[in-house]
Design a protein around this motif. Structure first.
Motif, PDB file in Angstrom:
ATOM      1  N   GLY A   1      -2.152 -12.101  -8.533  1.00  0.00           N
ATOM      2  CA  GLY A   1      -2.223 -10.842 -10.028  1.00  0.00           C
ATOM      3  C   GLY A   1      -1.437 -11.531 -11.233  1.00  0.00           C
ATOM      4  O   GLY A   1      -1.472 -12.511 -10.960  1.00  0.00           O
ATOM      5  N   MET A   2      -2.384 -11.599 -12.321  1.00  0.00           N
ATOM      6  CA  MET A   2      -2.484 -12.551 -13.156  1.00  0.00           C
ATOM      7  C   MET A   2      -2.633 -11.548 -14.507  1.00  0.00           C
ATOM      8  O   MET A   2      -2.707 -11.604 -14.900  1.00  0.00           O
ATOM      9  CB  MET A   2      -3.773 -13.202 -13.783  1.00  0.00           C
ATOM     10  N   TRP A   3      -1.962  -9.855 -14.213  1.00  0.00           N
ATOM     11  CA  TRP A   3      -1.722  -8.219 -15.131  1.00  0.00           C
ATOM     12  C   TRP A   3      -0.751  -9.276 -16.585  1.00  0.00           C
ATOM     13  O   TRP A   3       0.227  -9.959 -16.477  1.00  0.00           O
ATOM     14  CB  TRP A   3      -1.276  -8.002 -15.186  1.00  0.00           C
ATOM     15  N   GLY A   4      -1.477  -9.286 -18.051  1.00  0.00           N
ATOM     16  CA  GLY A   4      -0.703  -9.718 -18.943  1.00  0.00           C
ATOM     17  C   GLY A   4      -0.600 -11.400 -18.788  1.00  0.00           C
ATOM     18  O   GLY A   4       0.402 -12.096 -20.061  1.00  0.00           O
ATOM     19  N   CYS A   5      -1.595 -11.995 -18.554  1.00  0.00           N
ATOM     20  CA  CYS A   5      -1.526 -13.790 -18.707  1.00  0.00           C
ATOM     21  C   CYS A   5      -2.817 -13.762 -19.449  1.00  0.00           C
ATOM     22  O   CYS A   5      -3.742 -14.159 -19.143  1.00  0.00           O
ATOM     23  CB  CYS A   5      -1.697 -14.190 -17.696  1.00  0.00           C
ATOM     24  N   PRO A   6      -2.798 -13.583 -20.840  1.00  0.00           N
ATOM     25  CA  PRO A   6      -3.663 -13.752 -22.211  1.00  0.00           C
ATOM     26  C   PRO A   6      -3.801 -15.071 -21.925  1.00  0.00           C
ATOM     27  O   PRO A   6      -5.003 -15.739 -22.734  1.00  0.00           O
ATOM     28  CB  PRO A   6      -2.832 -13.136 -23.466  1.00  0.00           C
ATOM     29  N   LYS A   7      -3.482 -16.032 -21.602  1.00  0.00           N
ATOM     30  CA  LYS A   7      -4.261 -17.184 -22.052  1.00  0.00           C
ATOM     31  C   LYS A   7      -4.654 -17.682 -20.514  1.00  0.00           C
ATOM     32  O   LYS A   7      -5.233 -18.797 -20.766  1.00  0.00           O
ATOM     33  CB  LYS A   7      -2.962 -18.350 -21.606  1.00  0.00           C
ATOM     34  N   VAL A   8      -5.270 -16.615 -19.687  1.00  0.00           N
ATOM     35  CA  VAL A   8      -6.095 -17.054 -17.990  1.00  0.00           C
ATOM     36  C   VAL A   8      -7.794 -16.354 -18.991  1.00  0.00           C
ATOM     37  O   VAL A   8      -7.308 -15.378 -19.385  1.00  0.00           O
ATOM     38  CB  VAL A   8      -5.737 -16.070 -17.612  1.00  0.00           C
ATOM     39  N   THR A   9      -8.330 -17.106 -19.394  1.00  0.00           N
ATOM     40  CA  THR A   9      -9.674 -17.015 -19.922  1.00  0.00           C
ATOM     41  C   THR A   9     -10.950 -17.606 -18.782  1.00  0.00           C
ATOM     42  O   THR A   9     -10.181 -17.916 -17.810  1.00  0.00           O
ATOM     43  CB  THR A   9      -9.969 -18.056 -20.726  1.00  0.00           C
ATOM     44  N   ASP A  10     -12.203 -17.066 -19.354  1.00  0.00           N
ATOM     45  CA  ASP A  10     -13.364 -17.774 -18.928  1.00  0.00           C
ATOM     46  C   ASP A  10     -13.384 -19.653 -17.845  1.00  0.00           C
ATOM     47  O   ASP A  10     -13.801 -19.976 -17.318  1.00  0.00           O
ATOM     48  CB  ASP A  10     -14.407 -17.464 -19.168  1.00  0.00           C
ATOM     49  N   LYS A  11     -12.143 -20.470 -18.570  1.00  0.00           N
ATOM     50  CA  LYS A  11     -13.021 -21.780 -18.736  1.00  0.00           C
ATOM     51  C   LYS A  11     -11.206 -21.871 -16.782  1.00  0.00           C
ATOM     52  O   LYS A  11     -11.630 -22.026 -16.564  1.00  0.00           O
ATOM     53  CB  LYS A  11     -11.254 -22.464 -19.697  1.00  0.00           C
ATOM     54  N   SER A  12     -11.377 -20.648 -16.798  1.00  0.00           N
ATOM     55  CA  SER A  12     -10.416 -20.674 -15.650  1.00  0.00           C
ATOM     56  C   SER A  12     -10.923 -20.262 -14.326  1.00  0.00           C
ATOM     57  O   SER A  12     -11.154 -20.000 -13.022  1.00  0.00           O
ATOM     58  CB  SER A  12      -8.821 -19.019 -15.440  1.00  0.00           C
ATOM     59  N   VAL A  13     -12.243 -19.798 -14.493  1.00  0.00           N
ATOM     60  CA  VAL A  13     -12.777 -19.251 -13.372  1.00  0.00           C
ATOM     61  C   VAL A  13     -13.511 -20.102 -12.808  1.00  0.00           C
ATOM     62  O   VAL A  13     -13.294 -19.578 -11.040  1.00  0.00           O
ATOM     63  CB  VAL A  13     -14.627 -18.624 -14.211  1.00  0.00           C
TER      64      VAL A  13
ATOM     65  N   PRO B   1     -16.426  -9.826 -19.008  1.00  0.00           N
ATOM     66  CA  PRO B   1     -17.197  -9.160 -18.343  1.00  0.00           C
ATOM     67  C   PRO B   1     -18.374 -10.954 -17.392  1.00  0.00           C
ATOM     68  O   PRO B   1     -18.461 -10.095 -15.682  1.00  0.00           O
ATOM     69  CB  PRO B   1     -17.559  -8.022 -18.932  1.00  0.00           C
ATOM     70  N   ALA B   2     -18.806 -11.125 -18.708  1.00  0.00           N
ATOM     71  CA  ALA B   2     -19.961 -12.594 -17.458  1.00  0.00           C
ATOM     72  C   ALA B   2     -19.049 -13.254 -16.757  1.00  0.00           C
ATOM     73  O   ALA B   2     -19.143 -13.483 -15.876  1.00  0.00           O
ATOM     74  CB  ALA B   2     -19.996 -13.017 -18.702  1.00  0.00           C
ATOM     75  N   GLY B   3     -16.916 -13.070 -16.823  1.00  0.00           N
ATOM     76  CA  GLY B   3     -16.582 -14.417 -16.165  1.00  0.00           C
ATOM     77  C   GLY B   3     -16.675 -13.607 -15.226  1.00  0.00           C
ATOM     78  O   GLY B   3     -16.045 -13.912 -13.545  1.00  0.00           O
ATOM     79  N   VAL B   4     -16.222 -12.064 -15.556  1.00  0.00           N
ATOM     80  CA  VAL B   4     -16.165 -11.128 -13.859  1.00  0.00           C
ATOM     81  C   VAL B   4     -16.722 -11.378 -12.324  1.00  0.00           C
ATOM     82  O   VAL B   4     -16.624 -11.164 -11.401  1.00  0.00           O
ATOM     83  CB  VAL B   4     -15.489 -10.108 -14.134  1.00  0.00           C
ATOM     84  N   LYS B   5     -17.797 -10.827 -13.638  1.00  0.00           N
ATOM     85  CA  LYS B   5     -18.863 -11.608 -12.717  1.00  0.00           C
ATOM     86  C   LYS B   5     -19.456 -12.143 -11.524  1.00  0.00           C
ATOM     87  O   LYS B   5     -19.809 -11.883 -11.257  1.00  0.00           O
ATOM     88  CB  LYS B   5     -20.382 -10.723 -13.367  1.00  0.00           C
ATOM     89  N   GLU B   6     -19.205 -12.872 -12.381  1.00  0.00           N
ATOM     90  CA  GLU B   6     -19.647 -14.794 -12.018  1.00  0.00           C
ATOM     91  C   GLU B   6     -18.582 -15.633 -10.757  1.00  0.00           C
ATOM     92  O   GLU B   6     -18.737 -15.055 -10.019  1.00  0.00           O
ATOM     93  CB  GLU B   6     -19.116 -15.669 -12.616  1.00  0.00           C
ATOM     94  N   LEU B   7     -17.263 -14.407 -10.773  1.00  0.00           N
ATOM     95  CA  LEU B   7     -16.244 -14.315  -9.788  1.00  0.00           C
ATOM     96  C   LEU B   7     -17.048 -13.474  -9.026  1.00  0.00           C
ATOM     97  O   LEU B   7     -16.608 -13.610  -7.657  1.00  0.00           O
ATOM     98  CB  LEU B   7     -14.331 -13.919 -10.338  1.00  0.00           C
ATOM     99  N   GLN B   8     -16.815 -12.783  -9.295  1.00  0.00           N
ATOM    100  CA  GLN B   8     -17.366 -11.556  -8.221  1.00  0.00           C
ATOM    101  C   GLN B   8     -18.580 -11.838  -7.578  1.00  0.00           C
ATOM    102  O   GLN B   8     -18.419 -11.754  -6.244  1.00  0.00           O
ATOM    103  CB  GLN B   8     -18.298  -9.724  -8.610  1.00  0.00           C
ATOM    104  N   ALA B   9     -19.692 -12.839  -8.144  1.00  0.00           N
ATOM    105  CA  ALA B   9     -20.822 -13.623  -7.236  1.00  0.00           C
ATOM    106  C   ALA B   9     -20.357 -14.923  -6.092  1.00  0.00           C
ATOM    107  O   ALA B   9     -20.784 -14.327  -5.073  1.00  0.00           O
ATOM    108  CB  ALA B   9     -21.385 -13.811  -7.918  1.00  0.00           C
TER     109      ALA B   9
ATOM    110  N   LYS C   1     -12.004  -8.238  -4.134  1.00  0.00           N
ATOM    111  CA  LYS C   1     -12.125  -7.156  -5.261  1.00  0.00           C
ATOM    112  C   LYS C   1     -11.424  -7.797  -6.891  1.00  0.00           C
ATOM    113  O   LYS C   1     -10.261  -7.643  -6.364  1.00  0.00           O
ATOM    114  CB  LYS C   1     -11.069  -5.840  -4.394  1.00  0.00           C
ATOM    115  N   VAL C   2     -12.693  -7.934  -7.406  1.00  0.00           N
ATOM    116  CA  VAL C   2     -11.862  -8.149  -8.695  1.00  0.00           C
ATOM    117  C   VAL C   2     -11.750  -7.415  -9.593  1.00  0.00           C
ATOM    118  O   VAL C   2     -12.822  -6.193  -9.971  1.00  0.00           O
ATOM    119  CB  VAL C   2     -12.823  -9.359  -9.427  1.00  0.00           C
ATOM    120  N   GLU C   3     -10.645  -7.241 -10.171  1.00  0.00           N
ATOM    121  CA  GLU C   3     -10.411  -5.332 -11.205  1.00  0.00           C
ATOM    122  C   GLU C   3      -9.597  -6.330 -12.965  1.00  0.00           C
ATOM    123  O   GLU C   3      -8.937  -6.607 -12.521  1.00  0.00           O
ATOM    124  CB  GLU C   3      -9.047  -4.880 -10.461  1.00  0.00           C
ATOM    125  N   GLY C   4     -10.790  -5.618 -13.188  1.00  0.00           N
ATOM    126  CA  GLY C   4      -9.832  -6.113 -14.935  1.00  0.00           C
ATOM    127  C   GLY C   4     -10.587  -7.704 -15.687  1.00  0.00           C
ATOM    128  O   GLY C   4     -11.631  -7.445 -15.312  1.00  0.00           O
TER     129      GLY C   4
END
Length: 75
Positions: A13-25, A46-54, A60-63
């Motif tokens: 869970g990374m809820w509320g961690c604004p320093k987590v970005t696509d660089k974290s993917v 959203p592109a980073g979420v899709k990359e994680l899902q793939a 299950k990736v949420e948020g």
């Protein structure tokens, strides 16, 4: 600090961690044991979420950062 690959990690869970970005993917993709990833309140696009899902089909990736609203059609 980088997160090492943790094969026993199932939920993150990374809820509320604004320093987590696509660089974290890439680091998150290394967590191949994940079955749940809560990314709400992060700056993962959203592109980073899709990359994680793939990369993590059993997870299950949420948020993530909301996509900007679409411009209205001028017609």
């Amino acid at each position: 600090a980088a997160l090492p690959a943790l094969p026993g990690l199932r939920h993150l869970g990374m809820w509320g961690c604004p320093k987590v970005t696509d660089k974290s993917v890439p680091v998150l993709k290394a967590q191949t044991g994940l079955t749940g990833l809560l990314a709400g309140g992060t700056q993962i696009t959203p592109a980073g979420v899709k990359e994680l899902q793939a990369a993590l089909p059993g997870c299950k990736v949420e948020g993530g950062k909301a996509a900007p609203p679409a411009e209205p059609d001028p017609d």
